[in-house]
Design a protein around this motif. Structure first.
Motif, PDB file in Angstrom:
ATOM      1  N   GLN A  14       0.858  -1.223  -0.044  1.00 16.71           N
ATOM      2  CA  GLN A  14      -0.101  -0.030  -0.019  1.00 16.71           C
ATOM      3  C   GLN A  14       0.953   1.040  -0.069  1.00 16.71           C
ATOM      4  OE1 GLN A  14      -2.483  -0.195   3.312  1.00 16.71           O
ATOM      5  NE2 GLN A  14      -3.869   1.795   2.461  1.00 16.71           N
ATOM      6  N   LEU A  15       0.627   2.014  -0.952  1.00 12.22           N
ATOM      7  CA  LEU A  15       1.515   3.226  -1.084  1.00 12.22           C
ATOM      8  C   LEU A  15       1.774   4.182   0.179  1.00 12.22           C
ATOM      9  CD1 LEU A  15       1.495   2.289  -4.184  1.00 12.22           C
ATOM     10  CD2 LEU A  15       1.093   5.008  -4.551  1.00 12.22           C
ATOM     11  N   ALA A  16       0.790   3.973   0.898  1.00 10.26           N
ATOM     12  CA  ALA A  16       0.708   5.033   2.350  1.00 10.26           C
ATOM     13  C   ALA A  16       1.903   4.413   3.107  1.00 10.26           C
ATOM     14  CB  ALA A  16      -0.495   4.717   3.097  1.00 10.26           C
ATOM     15  N   HIS A  17       2.178   3.264   3.153  1.00  7.42           N
ATOM     16  CA  HIS A  17       3.258   2.658   3.914  1.00  7.42           C
ATOM     17  C   HIS A  17       4.591   3.090   3.695  1.00  7.42           C
ATOM     18  CE1 HIS A  17       0.726   0.094   6.234  1.00  7.42           C
ATOM     19  NE2 HIS A  17       0.330  -0.710   5.095  1.00  7.42           N
ATOM     20  N   LEU A  18       4.720   3.711   2.447  1.00  7.15           N
ATOM     21  CA  LEU A  18       6.015   4.407   1.805  1.00  7.15           C
ATOM     22  C   LEU A  18       5.872   5.898   2.114  1.00  7.15           C
ATOM     23  CD1 LEU A  18       6.387   2.254  -1.485  1.00  7.15           C
ATOM     24  CD2 LEU A  18       7.284   1.721   0.795  1.00  7.15           C
ATOM     25  N   LEU A  19       4.840   6.504   1.509  1.00  4.79           N
ATOM     26  CA  LEU A  19       4.804   7.740   1.116  1.00  4.79           C
ATOM     27  C   LEU A  19       4.142   8.834   2.565  1.00  4.79           C
ATOM     28  CD1 LEU A  19       3.157   7.699  -2.150  1.00  4.79           C
ATOM     29  CD2 LEU A  19       5.579   7.769  -1.701  1.00  4.79           C
ATOM     30  N   GLY A  47       7.532  20.524  -6.082  1.00  2.00           N
ATOM     31  CA  GLY A  47       6.444  19.323  -6.517  1.00  2.00           C
ATOM     32  C   GLY A  47       7.093  18.113  -6.348  1.00  2.00           C
ATOM     33  N   PHE A  48       6.585  17.195  -6.819  1.00  2.00           N
ATOM     34  CA  PHE A  48       6.587  15.608  -6.596  1.00  2.00           C
ATOM     35  C   PHE A  48       6.078  14.680  -7.745  1.00  2.00           C
ATOM     36  CE2 PHE A  48       2.418  16.147  -4.793  1.00  2.00           C
ATOM     37  CZ  PHE A  48       1.596  15.111  -5.311  1.00  2.00           C
ATOM     38  N   GLY A  49       6.480  13.386  -7.688  1.00  4.88           N
ATOM     39  CA  GLY A  49       5.896  12.520  -8.701  1.00  4.88           C
ATOM     40  C   GLY A  49       6.016  11.294  -7.909  1.00  4.88           C
ATOM     41  N   VAL A  50       4.895  10.356  -8.268  1.00  4.16           N
ATOM     42  CA  VAL A  50       4.828   9.171  -7.906  1.00  4.16           C
ATOM     43  C   VAL A  50       4.317   8.325  -9.210  1.00  4.16           C
ATOM     44  CG1 VAL A  50       3.747   7.284  -6.393  1.00  4.16           C
ATOM     45  CG2 VAL A  50       4.004   9.626  -5.590  1.00  4.16           C
ATOM     46  N   GLY A  51       5.082   7.018  -9.452  1.00 11.04           N
ATOM     47  CA  GLY A  51       5.029   6.220 -10.421  1.00 11.04           C
ATOM     48  C   GLY A  51       4.908   4.889  -9.844  1.00 11.04           C
ATOM     49  N   ASN A  77      -0.756  17.866  -0.208  1.00  8.64           N
ATOM     50  CA  ASN A  77      -1.450  17.513  -1.500  1.00  8.64           C
ATOM     51  C   ASN A  77      -2.461  16.404  -1.077  1.00  8.64           C
ATOM     52  OD1 ASN A  77      -2.285  15.874  -3.961  1.00  8.64           O
ATOM     53  ND2 ASN A  77      -1.326  17.469  -4.938  1.00  8.64           N
ATOM     54  N   VAL A  78      -3.718  16.786  -0.712  1.00 12.60           N
ATOM     55  CA  VAL A  78      -4.733  15.754  -0.208  1.00 12.60           C
ATOM     56  C   VAL A  78      -4.932  14.849  -1.175  1.00 12.60           C
ATOM     57  CG1 VAL A  78      -6.965  17.103  -1.185  1.00 12.60           C
ATOM     58  CG2 VAL A  78      -7.025  15.643   0.975  1.00 12.60           C
ATOM     59  N   ASN A  79      -4.954  14.756  -2.589  1.00 12.09           N
ATOM     60  CA  ASN A  79      -5.160  13.863  -3.531  1.00 12.09           C
ATOM     61  C   ASN A  79      -3.951  12.788  -3.373  1.00 12.09           C
ATOM     62  OD1 ASN A  79      -7.340  14.953  -4.533  1.00 12.09           O
ATOM     63  ND2 ASN A  79      -6.595  16.137  -5.994  1.00 12.09           N
ATOM     64  N   LEU A  80      -2.944  13.152  -3.010  1.00 11.59           N
ATOM     65  CA  LEU A  80      -1.812  12.155  -2.829  1.00 11.59           C
ATOM     66  C   LEU A  80      -2.127  11.292  -1.704  1.00 11.59           C
ATOM     67  CD1 LEU A  80       0.940  10.927  -3.542  1.00 11.59           C
ATOM     68  CD2 LEU A  80       2.009  12.837  -2.331  1.00 11.59           C
ATOM     69  N   THR A  81      -2.413  12.044  -0.590  1.00  9.46           N
ATOM     70  CA  THR A  81      -2.873  11.089   0.641  1.00  9.46           C
ATOM     71  C   THR A  81      -3.919  10.125   0.540  1.00  9.46           C
ATOM     72  OG1 THR A  81      -2.021  13.033   2.063  1.00  9.46           O
ATOM     73  CG2 THR A  81      -3.479  11.286   3.049  1.00  9.46           C
ATOM     74  N   ARG A  82      -4.828  10.648  -0.442  1.00  7.78           N
ATOM     75  CA  ARG A  82      -6.184   9.818  -0.620  1.00  7.78           C
ATOM     76  C   ARG A  82      -5.793   8.805  -1.422  1.00  7.78           C
ATOM     77  NH1 ARG A  82     -10.058  14.960  -2.018  1.00  7.78           N
ATOM     78  NH2 ARG A  82     -10.797  15.441   0.014  1.00  7.78           N
ATOM     79  N   LEU A  83      -4.838   8.867  -2.528  1.00  8.10           N
ATOM     80  CA  LEU A  83      -4.494   7.703  -3.450  1.00  8.10           C
ATOM     81  C   LEU A  83      -3.625   6.856  -2.698  1.00  8.10           C
ATOM     82  CD1 LEU A  83      -3.509   9.908  -6.573  1.00  8.10           C
ATOM     83  CD2 LEU A  83      -5.414   8.186  -6.463  1.00  8.10           C
ATOM     84  N   ILE A  87      -4.200   2.479  -3.054  1.00  7.58           N
ATOM     85  CA  ILE A  87      -3.487   1.968  -4.230  1.00  7.58           C
ATOM     86  C   ILE A  87      -2.345   1.025  -3.499  1.00  7.58           C
ATOM     87  CG2 ILE A  87      -1.557   2.355  -6.089  1.00  7.58           C
ATOM     88  CD1 ILE A  87      -3.346   4.835  -6.610  1.00  7.58           C
ATOM     89  N   LYS A  88      -2.279  -0.041  -4.266  1.00  9.48           N
ATOM     90  CA  LYS A  88      -1.318  -1.139  -4.068  1.00  9.48           C
ATOM     91  C   LYS A  88      -0.333  -1.452  -5.320  1.00  9.48           C
ATOM     92  CE  LYS A  88      -3.402  -3.652  -0.082  1.00  9.48           C
ATOM     93  NZ  LYS A  88      -3.563  -5.059   0.505  1.00  9.48           N
ATOM     94  N   SER A  89       0.762  -1.642  -5.057  1.00 10.27           N
ATOM     95  CA  SER A  89       1.814  -1.727  -5.977  1.00 10.27           C
ATOM     96  C   SER A  89       3.192  -2.629  -5.904  1.00 10.27           C
ATOM     97  CB  SER A  89       2.073  -0.566  -6.919  1.00 10.27           C
ATOM     98  OG  SER A  89       3.166  -0.772  -7.966  1.00 10.27           O
ATOM     99  N   PRO A  90       3.405  -3.532  -6.743  1.00 14.82           N
ATOM    100  CA  PRO A  90       4.578  -4.095  -6.404  1.00 14.82           C
ATOM    101  C   PRO A  90       5.852  -3.240  -6.833  1.00 14.82           C
ATOM    102  CG  PRO A  90       3.757  -4.976  -8.335  1.00 14.82           C
ATOM    103  CD  PRO A  90       2.991  -3.928  -7.751  1.00 14.82           C
ATOM    104  N   LEU A  91       5.844  -2.193  -7.538  1.00 14.98           N
ATOM    105  CA  LEU A  91       6.921  -1.392  -7.885  1.00 14.98           C
ATOM    106  C   LEU A  91       6.458   0.049  -7.892  1.00 14.98           C
ATOM    107  CD1 LEU A  91       9.812  -1.290  -8.775  1.00 14.98           C
ATOM    108  CD2 LEU A  91       9.043  -1.855 -11.172  1.00 14.98           C
ATOM    109  N   VAL A  92       7.209   0.584  -6.983  1.00 16.65           N
ATOM    110  CA  VAL A  92       6.919   2.032  -6.888  1.00 16.65           C
ATOM    111  C   VAL A  92       8.097   2.910  -6.924  1.00 16.65           C
ATOM    112  CG1 VAL A  92       5.903   3.835  -5.172  1.00 16.65           C
ATOM    113  CG2 VAL A  92       4.967   1.615  -5.228  1.00 16.65           C
TER     114      VAL A  92
END
Length: 331
Positions: A14-19, A47-51, A77-83, A87-92
């Motif tokens: 889950q991206l939250a565990h990283l971001l 700015g920032f970026g997440v892929g 950025n509240v949208n980043l917090t919500r996403l 979202i879960k991913s094996p490669l971030v």
């Protein structure tokens, strides 16, 4: 200075565990970087970026990664917090930016190709670099940073930039060729100030990252990696740790600054080395053997000067000299 993070795992995270959740997450590093010593520009707020790659293949979605960028500070950025919570991913890939090259715009936000450092006197080599780029790759460039033009150069070094995947050896060679070309362009332009080239790239299967400086006497920007079987919160307040239940490597993380305060979790990548993560989760540390390389057996390799990277906020505090010796801010 910029901060970057890579996660590759056998299971999605889950991206939250990283971001957002870790006390020293990459977002918290954006305004509270423990390794940043340049107090004139203490935050990474440009700015920032997440892929990330999807956890499950969907033919309608294709194989390309999803990228979310913004010119707002990552922590606001509240949208980043919500996403991150959904979202879960094996490669971030994640990147927070402090700019010195290129304007503050979406086109200049990573992670099209993550770069922590700077190509010195880039304006002196930009036109010659552009002349080396094939038309199709040249036309795809949207931003104006040294980072994105370095990425374009990297793409031009691949056997086929439009291929759907590459071997880790192809990515490794293209990265070495990119660094060699940038060094040659700098030499031809009589640029004497070293460039800091911590580059990261992935094709969704392999990961290649460098810790590199075009100097025999200076230290490179910081780069660390951690591996284990689980990455989890062990105490309230966002205190995370990497655990090893056995010899398997289920999780590999690469970061310009550690995400945890557990020293045993992280290993420092040597200066002028490349770290490669293969599709089978093998971690390879490979020396970049050019004229700036010094083998570990050389005593000089253990006494590189820290002023260059420290002055740009790119080196761990334990390695730096007094703040009065810093030189200039960069991004």
């Amino acid at each position: 200075m910029c901060r970057l993070l890579i996660y590759k795992g056998t299971e999605p995270v889950q991206l939250a565990h990283l971001l957002t959740r870790p006390a020293h997450s990459i977002i918290n590093q954006a305004f509270d970087s423990r390794l940043r010593v340049d107090m004139r520009r203490p935050i990474n707020g440009d700015g920032f970026g997440v892929g990330w790659y999807d956890s499950v293949y969907d033919k309608d979605l294709g194989t390309h990664p999803c990228i979310f960028t913004s010119i707002t500070p990552a922590w606001n950025n509240v949208n980043l917090t919500r996403l991150a919570e959904k979202i879960k991913s094996p490669l971030v890939f994640a990147h927070v930016r402090a700019t010195t090259a290129g304007s503050l715009s979406l086109d200049n936000c990573h992670p099209f190709f993550m770069h922590n450092g700077s190509i010195e006197d880039f304006h002196k080599i930009k036109r010659r670099l552009q002349a080396l780029i094939p038309d199709d790759i040249f036309d795809a460039v949207k931003g104006n940073t040294d980072s994105e033009w370095s990425f374009a150069l990297f793409l031009s070094k691949l056997p086929d930039a439009n291929a759907s995947s590459f071997t880790h050896l192809q990515l490794q060679k293209a990265m070495l060729d990119t660094i060699a070309t940038l060094n040659q362009l700098a030499e031809d332009a009589e640029i004497t100030q070293p460039s800091l080239m911590n580059f990261c790239v992935t094709d969704g299967e392999s990961v290649v990252a460098t810790r590199y400086v075009s100097s025999r006497k200076d230290e490179a920007a910081s780069l660390w990696f951690s591996s284990g079987t689980t990455f989890s919160e062990y105490a309230d307040g966002g205190h995370y740790k990497m655990s090893k239940a056995d010899k398997r490597e289920n999780i590999i993380m690469i970061a310009s600054e550690p995400l945890t305060f557990e020293k045993a979790d992280w290993m420092e990548v040597k200066t002028n080395y490349m770290i490669v993560v293969t599709p089978k989760m093998n971690v390879l540390q490979i020396p970049i053997k050019d004229k700036f390389y010094m083998p570990p057996s050389d005593p000089a390799s253990r006494s590189r000067e820290v002023d260059l990277a420290a002055g740009k906020g790119l080196l761990a505090a334990r390695d730096v000299r007094p703040v009065g010796q810093v030189v200039q801010a960069a991004a």
